[in-house]
Enzyme design. Structure first.
Site, PDB file in Angstrom:
ATOM      1  N   TYR A 147     -87.105  43.616 -41.459  1.00 40.66           N
ATOM      2  CA  TYR A 147     -87.155  45.065 -41.507  1.00 40.66           C
ATOM      3  C   TYR A 147     -88.604  45.454 -41.477  1.00 40.66           C
ATOM      4  O   TYR A 147     -88.872  46.539 -40.613  1.00 40.66           O
ATOM      5  CB  TYR A 147     -86.514  45.665 -42.526  1.00 40.66           C
ATOM      6  CG  TYR A 147     -86.026  47.248 -42.337  1.00 40.66           C
ATOM      7  CD1 TYR A 147     -85.304  47.482 -41.435  1.00 40.66           C
ATOM      8  CD2 TYR A 147     -86.816  48.237 -43.063  1.00 40.66           C
ATOM      9  CE1 TYR A 147     -84.967  48.620 -41.095  1.00 40.66           C
ATOM     10  CE2 TYR A 147     -86.526  49.463 -42.784  1.00 40.66           C
ATOM     11  CZ  TYR A 147     -85.437  49.911 -41.888  1.00 40.66           C
ATOM     12  OH  TYR A 147     -85.246  51.213 -41.805  1.00 40.66           O
ATOM     13  N   LYS A 201     -90.804  53.804 -42.971  1.00 40.07           N
ATOM     14  CA  LYS A 201     -89.913  54.684 -44.017  1.00 40.07           C
ATOM     15  C   LYS A 201     -90.485  55.041 -45.093  1.00 40.07           C
ATOM     16  O   LYS A 201     -90.130  56.119 -45.695  1.00 40.07           O
ATOM     17  CB  LYS A 201     -88.541  53.810 -44.204  1.00 40.07           C
ATOM     18  CG  LYS A 201     -87.554  53.637 -42.961  1.00 40.07           C
ATOM     19  CD  LYS A 201     -87.249  54.766 -42.377  1.00 40.07           C
ATOM     20  CE  LYS A 201     -86.125  54.457 -41.379  1.00 40.07           C
ATOM     21  NZ  LYS A 201     -85.859  55.560 -40.233  1.00 40.07           N
TER      22      LYS A 201
HETATM   23  N1  LIG Z   1     -78.299  52.165 -38.685  1.00 36.82           N
HETATM   24  C1  LIG Z   1     -78.683  51.811 -39.874  1.00 36.82           C
HETATM   25  O1  LIG Z   1     -78.253  50.745 -40.320  1.00 36.82           O
HETATM   26  C2  LIG Z   1     -79.605  52.694 -40.691  1.00 36.82           C
HETATM   27  C3  LIG Z   1     -79.650  52.598 -41.814  1.00 36.82           C
HETATM   28  C4  LIG Z   1     -80.787  53.677 -42.567  1.00 36.82           C
HETATM   29  C5  LIG Z   1     -81.265  54.434 -41.884  1.00 36.82           C
HETATM   30  N2  LIG Z   1     -80.910  54.622 -40.293  1.00 36.82           N
HETATM   31  C6  LIG Z   1     -81.936  55.460 -39.775  1.00 36.82           C
HETATM   32  O2  LIG Z   1     -81.227  56.509 -38.950  1.00 36.82           O
HETATM   33  C7  LIG Z   1     -81.746  57.038 -37.848  1.00 36.82           C
HETATM   34  C8  LIG Z   1     -80.916  56.646 -36.491  1.00 36.82           C
HETATM   35  O3  LIG Z   1     -80.633  55.687 -36.401  1.00 36.82           O
HETATM   36  P1  LIG Z   1     -79.150  54.873 -35.828  1.00 36.82           P
HETATM   37  O4  LIG Z   1     -79.122  53.779 -36.791  1.00 36.82           O
HETATM   38  O5  LIG Z   1     -78.168  56.230 -35.799  1.00 36.82           O
HETATM   39  O6  LIG Z   1     -79.614  54.497 -34.264  1.00 36.82           O
HETATM   40  P2  LIG Z   1     -79.447  55.047 -32.892  1.00 36.82           P
HETATM   41  O7  LIG Z   1     -80.226  53.927 -32.193  1.00 36.82           O
HETATM   42  O8  LIG Z   1     -78.308  55.583 -32.549  1.00 36.82           O
HETATM   43  O9  LIG Z   1     -80.830  56.296 -33.209  1.00 36.82           O
HETATM   44  C9  LIG Z   1     -82.157  56.011 -33.084  1.00 36.82           C
HETATM   45  C10 LIG Z   1     -82.663  57.300 -32.188  1.00 36.82           C
HETATM   46  O10 LIG Z   1     -83.923  57.353 -32.181  1.00 36.82           O
HETATM   47  C11 LIG Z   1     -84.212  57.696 -30.986  1.00 36.82           C
HETATM   48  N3  LIG Z   1     -85.824  57.566 -30.529  1.00 36.82           N
HETATM   49  C12 LIG Z   1     -86.200  56.319 -30.538  1.00 36.82           C
HETATM   50  N4  LIG Z   1     -87.730  56.690 -30.110  1.00 36.82           N
HETATM   51  C13 LIG Z   1     -87.712  57.927 -29.613  1.00 36.82           C
HETATM   52  C14 LIG Z   1     -88.841  58.764 -29.306  1.00 36.82           C
HETATM   53  N5  LIG Z   1     -90.051  58.332 -28.866  1.00 36.82           N
HETATM   54  N6  LIG Z   1     -88.503  60.139 -29.081  1.00 36.82           N
HETATM   55  C15 LIG Z   1     -87.172  60.464 -29.493  1.00 36.82           C
HETATM   56  N7  LIG Z   1     -86.153  60.050 -29.885  1.00 36.82           N
HETATM   57  C16 LIG Z   1     -86.618  58.486 -30.030  1.00 36.82           C
HETATM   58  C17 LIG Z   1     -83.395  56.986 -29.778  1.00 36.82           C
HETATM   59  O11 LIG Z   1     -83.154  57.615 -28.526  1.00 36.82           O
HETATM   60  C18 LIG Z   1     -82.209  57.142 -30.630  1.00 36.82           C
HETATM   61  O12 LIG Z   1     -81.056  58.260 -30.445  1.00 36.82           O
HETATM   62  C19 LIG Z   1     -83.112  56.120 -37.956  1.00 36.82           C
HETATM   63  O13 LIG Z   1     -84.139  56.774 -38.692  1.00 36.82           O
HETATM   64  C20 LIG Z   1     -82.727  54.936 -38.589  1.00 36.82           C
HETATM   65  O14 LIG Z   1     -83.850  54.174 -38.989  1.00 36.82           O
HETATM   66  C21 LIG Z   1     -80.362  53.540 -39.843  1.00 36.82           C
END
Ligand SMILES: NC(=O)c1ccc[n+]([C@@H]2O[C@H](COP(=O)([O-])OP(=O)(O)OC[C@H]3O[C@@H](n4cnc5c(N)ncnc54)[C@H](O)[C@@H]3O)[C@@H](O)[C@H]2O)c1
Length: 257
Positions: free
Chosen positions: A157, A164
């Site tokens: 990570y 984060k």
């Molecule tokens: N999937 C998991 O296990 C998990 C767990 C905890 C937190 N999160 C967090 O949840 C959030 C959403 O992630 P997700 O898992 O739904 O994946 P996801 O890939 O669907 O979403 C990530 C998003 O970030 C956007 N992004 C990246 N660079 C960017 C930029 N320069 N400008 C605008 N947008 C940008 C991407 O287009 C995408 O829509 C993130 O912050 C991720 O860290 C995810």
């Protein structure tokens, strides 16, 4: 009347139907909100437009969160169309792939900068731009998404954990400053979910397996569970809560051995 009827929200971070931000968008729309969705670059535009077709009169706008100009343009369109803003969901995160496979000590200066810019600073930039639109409505709610890797070490990570940690500290500083304008700022720390972003993290299936085995609820977190918690924090039910990191992970984080 549903809890978000008459409210307008901006959702940043939808890439496809698995995106946590998309699950939150659907939950908010079901609760009566009208939404603006953004997409990052032309590559994702079609996906986001297809998903948005399920919503009632959505706005669909480009927004790369590293561009102050694009953030300003989004807010100008939102103000023109919605006349203000009631909530903002921030679900953007990114780190270069090599930073999520090599040992953390190898993190490059540029990889560190990009990860912190996209995944943490963007919350500050978006909230600053959204705040006047929320203040004109008498307040609002900002919600971002984080992960336990901010506090604990999860293999691979890496710099995303550092990002984060910065994001969660930003939630508290923003909440402290914006509270007097009745603008709340919170985060949901979600358990691991298989999404596009998660696919970039080496050994992710193993993390999912460990959560299934050790979390008190003995299963993985679903996007719909995160979305329900989001609806709570975005709406009036969450009106007394700000600066909070709400952990939605089936209880994994409470366990020792
Ligand atoms: N999937 C998991 O296990 C998990 C767990 C905890 C937190 N999160 C967090 O949840 C959030 C959403 O992630 P997700 O898992 O739904 O994946 P996801 O890939 O669907 O979403 C990530 C998003 O970030 C956007 N992004 C990246 N660079 C960017 C930029 N320069 N400008 C605008 N947008 C940008 C991407 O287009 C995408 O829509 C993130 O912050 C991720 O860290 C995810």
């Amino acid at each position: 009347m549903s809890e978000l009827t008459g409210k307008h929200g901006l959702i940043v971070g939808v890439a496809n139907k698995r995106s946590i931000a998309w699950a939150i968008a659907k939950a908010a729309a079901d609760a009566g909100a009208r939404l603006a969705l953004t997409f990052q670059g032309e590559r994702l535009e079609e996906n986001v437009r297809e998903l948005a077709a399920d919503l009632d009169s959505p706005l669909v706008l480009p927004c790369d969160v590293t561009s102050d100009q694009q953030i300003a343009d989004v807010m100008a369109s939102v103000e023109r169309e919605f006349g203000g803003l009631d909530f903002l969901v921030h679900g953007a995160a990114f780190a270069p792939r090599e930073e999520l496979t090599a040992p953390f000590i190898q993190t490059s200066r540029e990889g560190f900068r990009v990860a912190l810019d996209v995944s943490a600073y963007s919350l500050v930039a978006l909230t600053r731009a959204a705040a006047p639109l929320m203040a004109s409505r008498g307040g609002g709610s900002v919600l971002t998404l984080t992960y336990l890797g901010s506090e604990r070490v999860f293999e691979n990570y890496n710099v995303m954990g550092v990002a984060k940690a910065a994001l969660e500290a930003s939630v508290r500083y923003l909440a402290g400053e914006l509270g007097p304008q009745n603008i709340r700022v919170n985060a949901i720390s979600a358990g691991p979910i298989k999404t596009l972003a998660a696919a970039g993290i080496g050994g992710f299936s193993r993390i999912l397996q460990v959560y299934r085995e050790r979390a008190p609820l003995r299963r993985n977190t679903e996007t719909a569970e995160v979305a329900d918690a989001a609806r709570f924090l975005l709406g009036t039910a969450g009106r007394g809560i700000t600066g909070e990191i709400l952990i939605v992970d089936g209880g994994y984080h409470i366990m020792g051995i």
